[in-house]
Design an enzyme around this catalytic site. Structure first.
Site, mmCIF file in Angstrom:
data_model
loop_
_atom_site.group_PDB
_atom_site.id
_atom_site.type_symbol
_atom_site.label_atom_id
_atom_site.label_comp_id
_atom_site.label_asym_id
_atom_site.label_seq_id
_atom_site.Cartn_x
_atom_site.Cartn_y
_atom_site.Cartn_z
ATOM 1 C CG ASP A 1 -2.183 0.840 0.999
ATOM 2 O OD1 ASP A 1 -3.266 0.238 0.820
ATOM 3 O OD2 ASP A 1 -2.090 2.095 0.969
ATOM 4 C CB SER B 1 -15.219 0.383 -10.986
ATOM 5 O OG SER B 1 -16.344 1.174 -10.626
ATOM 6 C CE1 TYR C 1 -12.073 4.402 -9.629
ATOM 7 C CE2 TYR C 1 -14.272 4.019 -10.498
ATOM 8 C CZ TYR C 1 -13.261 3.701 -9.605
ATOM 9 O OH TYR C 1 -13.450 2.674 -8.701
ATOM 10 C CE LYS D 1 -10.885 0.991 -10.442
ATOM 11 N NZ LYS D 1 -10.052 0.091 -9.639
#
Ligand SMILES: NC(=O)c1ccc[n+]([C@@H]2O[C@H](COP(=O)([O-])OP(=O)(O)OC[C@H]3O[C@@H](n4cnc5c(N)ncnc54)[C@H](O)[C@@H]3O)[C@@H](O)[C@H]2O)c1
Length: 267
Positions: free
Chosen positions: A53, A158, A171, A175
């Site tokens: 992360d 997504s 975005y 995706k």
């Protein structure tokens, strides 16, 4: 097209299964939200879990939590857009535990911006984390899986890529590309005993969705729940349950699939 044919079941070509305890798993974005839930489930199943992360403190906190619960875990502060860092971290995982068997790519960023206001920089950043980061992580670990003749990769995409989301063109594009990439990888590596699937979540209550709600970009939980056929929001645990199954030995015949976990929001 001539393709090598692997007639052996995956458990026959990989010593240990690889449904065995102690598989080496990497989860990107593993310090928060869905990634953290996936880490918890994989560790509970006996996998050794490397939490990758950007937020190193949160990654260490997650790894400590997994260890306190009896799991085996290490934390790595990595930016998935930085290939050198990814290679270095994957090298450390390999040196400590051996080859990587499982990869879940949950690291992601979003932004709500009208299309005409998306700067080139914002476009690049979203694509860089969500798409290029997924590419780097998969390319860094897949040689281990090819050598073993066994592997499990799950990308978190997504539902915005399935139905289109206004003010999220960058975005959504990132995706959508992750979904396409997942399918192409599934075909390319099916004969190697490696499955590659994607989960496009929708309506999941996580820190990411709460940030959007606080900024007035998403409606509150009650309003969102009304738009979901089952009538409630999902949780990271809902994603993790599907993800852990896709990573299991039993899921060997599922590859290249888009497995919606969305309460019926996209059917
Ligand atoms: N929450 C939702 O409703 C929803 C819906 C659809 C898709 N998603 C996707 O699911 C995934 C997980 O989202 P979440 O809701 O759990 O979000 P989250 O913000 O809780 O977790 C995302 C994690 O990714 C990490 N991260 C961000 N950029 C990184 C980078 N460059 N390198 C390494 N780590 C990085 C963050 O530090 C964070 O820990 C994301 O890819 C997101 O796009 C979320």
């Amino acid at each position: 097209m001539n393709r090598p044919v692997n007639r052996a079941a995956p458990e026959q070509v990989s010593p240990g299964g690889d449904g065995s305890a102690g598989r080496v798993a990497i989860v990107t974005g593993g310090a928060s939200g869905m990634g953290l839930s996936v880490c918890r489930r994989l560790a509970a199943c006996g996998d050794r879990v490397a939490v990758f992360d950007l937020d190193g403190t949160a990654a260490e906190r997650a790894a400590e939590e997994l260890r306190a619960a009896g799991g085996t875990a290490m934390a790595f502060e990595v930016d998935v857009t930085d290939r050198a860092l990814i290679d270095e971290a994957v090298g450390k995982v390999r040196a400590a535990w051996g080859p990587v068997r499982v990869l879940v790519t949950s690291a992601g960023v979003f932004a709500f911006e009208p299309f005409t206001e998306i700067s080139a920089e914002s476009w690049r950043r979203i694509l860089d984390v969500n798409l290029n980061g997924t590419f780097h992580c998969i390319q860094a670990v897949i040689p281990d899986m090819i050598a073993a003749g066994w592997g499990r990769i799950v990308t978190i995409s997504s539902s915005s890529a399935q139905r289109g989301s206004p003010k999220m063109v960058h975005y959504t594009a990132s995706k959508g590309a992750v979904i396409a990439m997942t399918k192409a990888l599934a075909r390319e590596y099916a004969h190697c005993g490696i499955t590659v699937n994607t989960i496009p979540p929708s309506g999941i209550d996580t820190p990411m969705s709460r940030v959007s709600q606080a900024a007035g970009q998403l409606p509150d939980n009650e309003t969102m729940a009304r738009a979901i056929p089952v009538g409630y929001l999902g949780s990271g645990a809902d994603i993790a349950a599907a993800c852990v199954f896709l990573c299991s030995a039993e899921a060997r015949f599922i590859t290249g699939q888009v497995i919606g976990v969305n309460g019926g929001a996209v059917i």
